[in-house]
Write an enzyme that holds these catalytic residues in place. Sequence first.
Site, PDB file in Angstrom:
ATOM      1  N   ASN A   1     -18.784  -0.811   1.910  1.00 11.26           N
ATOM      2  CA  ASN A   1     -17.883  -1.017   0.786  1.00 11.26           C
ATOM      3  C   ASN A   1     -18.271  -2.334   0.103  1.00 11.26           C
ATOM      4  O   ASN A   1     -18.219  -3.401   0.734  1.00 11.26           O
ATOM      5  CB  ASN A   1     -16.441  -1.070   1.285  1.00 11.26           C
TER       6      ASN A   1
ATOM      7  N   HIS B   1     -11.064   0.291   7.781  1.00 10.00           N
ATOM      8  CA  HIS B   1     -10.135  -0.808   7.554  1.00 10.00           C
ATOM      9  C   HIS B   1     -10.131  -1.755   8.752  1.00 10.00           C
ATOM     10  O   HIS B   1      -9.724  -1.389   9.848  1.00 10.00           O
ATOM     11  CB  HIS B   1      -8.709  -0.356   7.257  1.00 10.00           C
ATOM     12  N   ASP B   2     -10.622  -2.951   8.513  1.00  8.44           N
ATOM     13  CA  ASP B   2     -10.684  -4.033   9.503  1.00  8.44           C
ATOM     14  C   ASP B   2     -11.612  -3.736  10.670  1.00  8.44           C
ATOM     15  O   ASP B   2     -11.507  -4.369  11.728  1.00  8.44           O
ATOM     16  CB  ASP B   2      -9.284  -4.382  10.019  1.00  8.44           C
TER      17      ASP B   2
ATOM     18  N   THR C   1      -4.321  -4.565  -0.664  1.00  9.09           N
ATOM     19  CA  THR C   1      -5.285  -3.745   0.063  1.00  9.09           C
ATOM     20  C   THR C   1      -4.546  -2.557   0.652  1.00  9.09           C
ATOM     21  O   THR C   1      -3.313  -2.576   0.757  1.00  9.09           O
ATOM     22  CB  THR C   1      -5.992  -4.552   1.169  1.00  9.09           C
TER      23      THR C   1
ATOM     24  N   GLU D   1     -13.059   5.557  -3.386  1.00  8.68           N
ATOM     25  CA  GLU D   1     -11.699   5.536  -2.865  1.00  8.68           C
ATOM     26  C   GLU D   1     -10.723   5.206  -3.978  1.00  8.68           C
ATOM     27  O   GLU D   1     -11.062   4.502  -4.928  1.00  8.68           O
ATOM     28  CB  GLU D   1     -11.551   4.459  -1.783  1.00  8.68           C
TER      29      GLU D   1
ATOM     30  N   ARG E   1      -9.698  -0.247  -8.719  1.00  6.70           N
ATOM     31  CA  ARG E   1      -8.248  -0.301  -8.882  1.00  6.70           C
ATOM     32  C   ARG E   1      -7.902  -0.414 -10.367  1.00  6.70           C
ATOM     33  O   ARG E   1      -8.730  -0.839 -11.172  1.00  6.70           O
ATOM     34  CB  ARG E   1      -7.665  -1.468  -8.082  1.00  6.70           C
TER      35      ARG E   1
ATOM     36  N   HIS F   1     -13.936   1.024  -4.343  1.00 11.89           N
ATOM     37  CA  HIS F   1     -12.508   1.328  -4.505  1.00 11.89           C
ATOM     38  C   HIS F   1     -12.037   0.686  -5.805  1.00 11.89           C
ATOM     39  O   HIS F   1     -11.479  -0.415  -5.805  1.00 11.89           O
ATOM     40  CB  HIS F   1     -11.715   0.785  -3.314  1.00 11.89           C
TER      41      HIS F   1
END
Length: 238
Positions: free
Chosen positions: A7, A190-191, A100, A70, A45, A43
């Site tokens: 990402n 994620h993380d 996020t 995403e 936004r 991603h």
Amino acid sequence: MTRLSVNINKIATLRNSRGGKIPNVLDAAINCQKFGAEGITVHPRPDERHITRKDVYDIKPHITTEFNIEGYPSDDFIKLVTDIQADQATLVPDEPGQLTSDHGWNTVKHHDFLVDVIGRLKAAGIRTSIFVDPDLHAVEGAAKVGADRIELYTEPYATMYPLDPDKAIAPFIDSAKLARQLNLGINAGHDLSLKNLKFLIDKIPYIDEVSIGHALIADALYLGLKNTIHEYLECIQP
């Protein structure tokens, strides 16, 4: 085998903090693939605070692996994804100004909405993945709305991992097993980091893809992008 999709949002965040084209998002996408990444994730936004719509159009012709986009499936998002002909659309239930992603879909409550969205994306030949918590009802709902894959939201795993790895991974194993029984592909993100990724893959070796941005780009500040990607690839090798 599990694929690594990088990402590159954080590259765009750094660029936007100063303006101009440094660091260059397109160069980052090209180099991530050159260094072994098996996909690029963005991603975009609504406020374009990192990846912009223009970035998405600029990057697409240079994708030689897989392009995963995403976002919340608004009409604008669906138009962007279908215009680009992304390989995969990952649907997240984010509010417009959300910092996020921090939770998965309630696939039961939003069944009708997701059926419509996924139908539109599938008609365009785009694989769909739904961002879900490690919850069996959410996984079942993802199958019922016609998704091709789920993406397991792994922040709870990452948070608990240093305290009790086995407890942290348990609900994710259960959710992944159910997804497999329902013929859903399995992504995760994620993380995830160099500290917790290998354990996840060891316990759920049939994850199709991990999407990693924040930790990977942070590691690249110290290790360099090429070395960092190689280290993440080592974590997911069988």
